[in-house]
Design a protein around this motif. Structure first.
Motif, PDB file in Angstrom:
ATOM      1  N   SER A  72       0.819  -1.214   0.000  1.00  0.00           N
ATOM      2  CA  SER A  72       0.000   0.000   0.000  1.00  0.00           C
ATOM      3  C   SER A  72       0.854   1.266   0.000  1.00  0.00           C
ATOM      4  CB  SER A  72      -0.933   0.013   1.218  1.00  0.00           C
ATOM      5  OG  SER A  72      -1.825  -1.074   1.184  1.00  0.00           O
ATOM      6  N   ILE A  73       1.889   1.293   0.822  1.00  0.00           N
ATOM      7  CA  ILE A  73       2.751   2.474   0.893  1.00  0.00           C
ATOM      8  C   ILE A  73       3.393   2.740  -0.466  1.00  0.00           C
ATOM      9  CG2 ILE A  73       4.889   3.389   1.878  1.00  0.00           C
ATOM     10  CD1 ILE A  73       2.696   3.519   3.883  1.00  0.00           C
ATOM     11  N   ALA A  74       3.917   1.680  -1.094  1.00  0.00           N
ATOM     12  CA  ALA A  74       4.546   1.852  -2.408  1.00  0.00           C
ATOM     13  C   ALA A  74       3.519   2.280  -3.449  1.00  0.00           C
ATOM     14  CB  ALA A  74       5.229   0.551  -2.836  1.00  0.00           C
ATOM     15  N   PHE A  75       2.333   1.692  -3.369  1.00  0.00           N
ATOM     16  CA  PHE A  75       1.325   1.990  -4.391  1.00  0.00           C
ATOM     17  C   PHE A  75       0.792   3.408  -4.265  1.00  0.00           C
ATOM     18  CE2 PHE A  75      -2.664   1.257  -6.809  1.00  0.00           C
ATOM     19  CZ  PHE A  75      -2.073   0.769  -7.966  1.00  0.00           C
ATOM     20  N   GLN A  76       0.857   4.000  -3.091  1.00  0.00           N
ATOM     21  CA  GLN A  76       0.463   5.400  -2.958  1.00  0.00           C
ATOM     22  C   GLN A  76       1.347   6.294  -3.823  1.00  0.00           C
ATOM     23  OE1 GLN A  76      -2.037   6.903  -1.521  1.00  0.00           O
ATOM     24  NE2 GLN A  76      -2.943   5.179  -0.420  1.00  0.00           N
ATOM     25  N   ALA A  77       2.575   5.844  -4.096  1.00  0.00           N
ATOM     26  CA  ALA A  77       3.471   6.567  -5.000  1.00  0.00           C
ATOM     27  C   ALA A  77       3.435   5.958  -6.398  1.00  0.00           C
ATOM     28  CB  ALA A  77       4.901   6.545  -4.460  1.00  0.00           C
ATOM     29  N   LYS A  78       2.413   5.125  -6.668  1.00  0.00           N
ATOM     30  CA  LYS A  78       2.253   4.422  -7.942  1.00  0.00           C
ATOM     31  C   LYS A  78       3.469   3.551  -8.273  1.00  0.00           C
ATOM     32  CE  LYS A  78      -1.904   5.464  -9.237  1.00  0.00           C
ATOM     33  NZ  LYS A  78      -2.358   5.899  -7.916  1.00  0.00           N
ATOM     34  N   LEU A  79       4.027   2.937  -7.230  1.00  0.00           N
ATOM     35  CA  LEU A  79       5.107   1.976  -7.396  1.00  0.00           C
ATOM     36  C   LEU A  79       4.556   0.600  -7.021  1.00  0.00           C
ATOM     37  CD1 LEU A  79       7.922   4.019  -5.616  1.00  0.00           C
ATOM     38  CD2 LEU A  79       7.693   3.675  -8.081  1.00  0.00           C
ATOM     39  N   PHE A  80       4.555  -0.317  -7.960  1.00  0.00           N
ATOM     40  CA  PHE A  80       3.973  -1.639  -7.717  1.00  0.00           C
ATOM     41  C   PHE A  80       5.070  -2.563  -7.201  1.00  0.00           C
ATOM     42  CE2 PHE A  80       0.110  -4.032  -9.613  1.00  0.00           C
ATOM     43  CZ  PHE A  80      -0.134  -4.586  -8.369  1.00  0.00           C
ATOM     44  N   ALA A 216       1.190   4.428   9.637  1.00  0.00           N
ATOM     45  CA  ALA A 216       1.235   4.639   8.192  1.00  0.00           C
ATOM     46  C   ALA A 216       0.155   5.630   7.759  1.00  0.00           C
ATOM     47  CB  ALA A 216       1.058   3.312   7.459  1.00  0.00           C
ATOM     48  N   TYR A 217      -1.026   5.548   8.390  1.00  0.00           N
ATOM     49  CA  TYR A 217      -2.082   6.520   8.090  1.00  0.00           C
ATOM     50  C   TYR A 217      -1.637   7.927   8.463  1.00  0.00           C
ATOM     51  CZ  TYR A 217      -6.329   9.253   8.552  1.00  0.00           C
ATOM     52  OH  TYR A 217      -7.262  10.253   8.457  1.00  0.00           O
ATOM     53  N   VAL A 218      -1.049   8.062   9.633  1.00  0.00           N
ATOM     54  CA  VAL A 218      -0.570   9.381  10.064  1.00  0.00           C
ATOM     55  C   VAL A 218       0.500   9.888   9.102  1.00  0.00           C
ATOM     56  CG1 VAL A 218       0.656  10.616  11.903  1.00  0.00           C
ATOM     57  CG2 VAL A 218      -1.134   8.959  12.483  1.00  0.00           C
ATOM     58  N   LEU A 219       1.405   9.012   8.699  1.00  0.00           N
ATOM     59  CA  LEU A 219       2.457   9.407   7.771  1.00  0.00           C
ATOM     60  C   LEU A 219       1.879   9.904   6.452  1.00  0.00           C
ATOM     61  CD1 LEU A 219       5.445   9.444   6.726  1.00  0.00           C
ATOM     62  CD2 LEU A 219       5.064   7.078   6.004  1.00  0.00           C
ATOM     63  N   ARG A 224       4.045  16.107   5.770  1.00  0.00           N
ATOM     64  CA  ARG A 224       4.433  16.655   4.468  1.00  0.00           C
ATOM     65  C   ARG A 224       4.969  15.557   3.547  1.00  0.00           C
ATOM     66  NH1 ARG A 224       8.707  21.663   3.402  1.00  0.00           N
ATOM     67  NH2 ARG A 224       8.806  21.421   1.117  1.00  0.00           N
ATOM     68  N   LEU A 225       5.755  14.632   4.121  1.00  0.00           N
ATOM     69  CA  LEU A 225       6.278  13.540   3.313  1.00  0.00           C
ATOM     70  C   LEU A 225       5.146  12.704   2.726  1.00  0.00           C
ATOM     71  CD1 LEU A 225       8.566  11.754   2.261  1.00  0.00           C
ATOM     72  CD2 LEU A 225       8.551  10.551   4.466  1.00  0.00           C
ATOM     73  N   GLY A 226       4.141  12.422   3.533  1.00  0.00           N
ATOM     74  CA  GLY A 226       3.003  11.658   3.041  1.00  0.00           C
ATOM     75  C   GLY A 226       2.287  12.371   1.915  1.00  0.00           C
ATOM     76  N   PHE A 227       2.132  13.701   2.048  1.00  0.00           N
ATOM     77  CA  PHE A 227       1.511  14.477   0.974  1.00  0.00           C
ATOM     78  C   PHE A 227       2.337  14.377  -0.309  1.00  0.00           C
ATOM     79  CE2 PHE A 227       1.332  18.455  -1.427  1.00  0.00           C
ATOM     80  CZ  PHE A 227      -0.021  18.491  -1.745  1.00  0.00           C
ATOM     81  N   GLU A 228       3.652  14.448  -0.178  1.00  0.00           N
ATOM     82  CA  GLU A 228       4.517  14.364  -1.352  1.00  0.00           C
ATOM     83  C   GLU A 228       4.414  12.986  -2.009  1.00  0.00           C
ATOM     84  OE1 GLU A 228       8.360  15.343   0.155  1.00  0.00           O
ATOM     85  OE2 GLU A 228       8.050  17.520  -0.040  1.00  0.00           O
ATOM     86  N   ILE A 229       4.341  11.925  -1.186  1.00  0.00           N
ATOM     87  CA  ILE A 229       4.196  10.575  -1.743  1.00  0.00           C
ATOM     88  C   ILE A 229       2.891  10.460  -2.514  1.00  0.00           C
ATOM     89  CG2 ILE A 229       3.818   8.151  -1.116  1.00  0.00           C
ATOM     90  CD1 ILE A 229       5.806   8.544   1.184  1.00  0.00           C
ATOM     91  N   GLY A 233       2.210  10.081  -6.592  1.00  0.00           N
ATOM     92  CA  GLY A 233       1.408   8.976  -7.116  1.00  0.00           C
ATOM     93  C   GLY A 233       0.278   9.439  -8.007  1.00  0.00           C
ATOM     94  N   GLN A 234      -0.275  10.628  -7.723  1.00  0.00           N
ATOM     95  CA  GLN A 234      -1.364  11.156  -8.552  1.00  0.00           C
ATOM     96  C   GLN A 234      -0.855  11.672  -9.884  1.00  0.00           C
ATOM     97  OE1 GLN A 234      -4.734  11.127  -7.933  1.00  0.00           O
ATOM     98  NE2 GLN A 234      -4.174   9.826  -6.192  1.00  0.00           N
ATOM     99  N   SER A 235       0.275  12.357  -9.873  1.00  0.00           N
ATOM    100  CA  SER A 235       0.833  12.900 -11.116  1.00  0.00           C
ATOM    101  C   SER A 235       2.316  13.210 -10.904  1.00  0.00           C
ATOM    102  CB  SER A 235       0.088  14.162 -11.550  1.00  0.00           C
ATOM    103  OG  SER A 235       0.727  14.769 -12.645  1.00  0.00           O
ATOM    104  N   GLU A 236       3.166  12.413 -11.547  1.00  0.00           N
ATOM    105  CA  GLU A 236       4.602  12.633 -11.413  1.00  0.00           C
ATOM    106  C   GLU A 236       5.004  13.984 -11.999  1.00  0.00           C
ATOM    107  OE1 GLU A 236       8.875  10.564 -12.661  1.00  0.00           O
ATOM    108  OE2 GLU A 236       6.976   9.475 -12.935  1.00  0.00           O
TER     109      GLU A 236
END
Length: 363
Positions: A72-80, A216-219, A224-229, A233-236
């Motif tokens: 899930s963490i990786a996929f939030q950055a669109k990394l499978f 992980a939810y808090v992150l 800010r790091l979570g927002f960047e991830i 993931g939404q648009s590189e």
């Protein structure tokens, strides 16, 4: 404008997918001459009908929580990240080294050290495919799959030739000191007067895994790091325009993902057989992909799917004992669940979207 409410996307789509998967599984059970109703009853009673069954169900659930969270963490950055299996194997090596070669006075110090070591080893194993994607443009799916095979071969060699005791023929390490045994649910719930089976292997790592879900939810949604991830993931392209480094996000997301997958080994090695054995991961790295897909890659959303697959694993074991249905039948059910919640998700989603759109127009 969204055509389907959030609750339908989160609950209704996975539920219908599960009903279709179980219906097809019932047809397969009928085809091999068994009663699907009795099979379901055996699975339910075997996994949820006693504290013994719950002990194993929650043990498997713990594994799937951590590997599902890793995906899930990786996929939030669109990394499978398909490499959770290998990362967990290497994480198990970290657990074994900490438990075998360092004398610990008590279990909780050893557990903390094992969590840190397994997270470090898992993150290191994920760092190489991450760097190859960030710097060389190698596809993360291909490299993480290949690293699973490399990890399996490496563990095979180490357990057969390096870490195996000279007096044993099993490709496994020596057993850990008994003082390192993690408290099981019987010990923990007994403190508040709740009777629980001594035999179930579910242990304190269940609560650690749930705590990691919250962290992980808090992150992801409170930092800010979570927002960047999530932005990456939404648009590189948009993230790059906003000054977010693609190299940083790819590396950080994969390091966190690998660390979580590696941590799973604390449960399957230190909390289970208390030694590192071949195939200690038992496919949990791949099941984590299905858990993440069903949970919509949300740290809290993966809890229910992890419990579902824990139920399938334990229920399948009971089914193989009590009937002529082979253990592989559960693999078929898992495959159907994965297929309908992943690859064929739109087959369920699209008709529901049209239905809600029609209801909205009528209203």
């Amino acid at each position: 404008m969204k055509t389907m409410p959030k609750w339908a996307d989160v609950l209704l789509v996975p539920l219908i997918s599960l009903v279709i998967a179980f219906a097809l599984s019932a047809l397969v059970i009928l085809a091999i001459g068994e009663d699907p109703v009795r099979a379901m009853e055996l699975m339910v009673t075997g996994s949820l009908g006693s504290t013994y069954g719950w002990g194993y169900t929650l043990y498997y659930t713990t594994n799937f929580l951590l590997t599902g969270l890793a995906v899930s963490i990786a996929f939030q950055a669109k990394l499978f990240n398909i490499g959770g299996e290998g990362q967990a194997m290497i994480g198990g090596l970290g657990v074994a080294l900490v438990c075998l070669f360092i004398p610990w006075p008590n279990w909780w110090l050893a557990m903390i050290a094992a969590i840190l070591a397994s997270a470090l080893f898992g993150a290191m194993w994920a760092a190489i495919p991450a760097w190859l994607q960030a710097k060389a443009g190698s596809h993360i799916v291909i490299t993480t799959i290949m690293f699973n095979f490399i990890a399996a071969s490496l563990m095979n060699y180490l357990l057969s030739h390096v870490l195996r005791p000279t007096t044993s023929m099993d490709p496994a390490t020596a057993r850990f000191d008994n003082v390192l045994r993690l408290p099981r649910l019987h010990d923990i719930l007994g403190l508040v007067g709740i009777d629980f089976s001594r035999s179930g292997p579910a242990n304190i790592m269940l609560f650690v895994a749930l705590a990691f879900c919250v962290l992980a939810y808090v992150l992801l949604w409170r930092t800010r790091l979570g927002f960047e991830i999530r932005a990456f993931g939404q648009s590189e392209a948009a993230a790059h325009y906003a000054g977010i480094s693609s190299f940083k996000i790819i590396m950080v997301a994969m390091l966190i993902s690998g660390a979580l997958a590696g941590t799973m080994a604390v449960n399957s090695v230190m909390g289970g057989p208390q030694r590192l054995v071949m195939n200690a991961v038992e496919g949990a790295g791949f099941i984590g992909i299905a858990v993440a897909l069903m949970g919509r890659s949300h740290p809290i959303g993966i809890i229910a799917p992890a419990l579902l697959f824990g139920f399938l694993f334990q229920g399948g074991s009971e089914l193989a004992i009590e009937t002529s249905i082979p253990r592989d039948m559960i693999v078929i059910i898992q495959a159907l669940v994965i297929m309908f919640t992943g690859a064929l998700d739109n087959m369920v989603r699209r008709p529901l979207e049209l239905l809600f759109l029609a209801l909205r127009r009528r209203a």
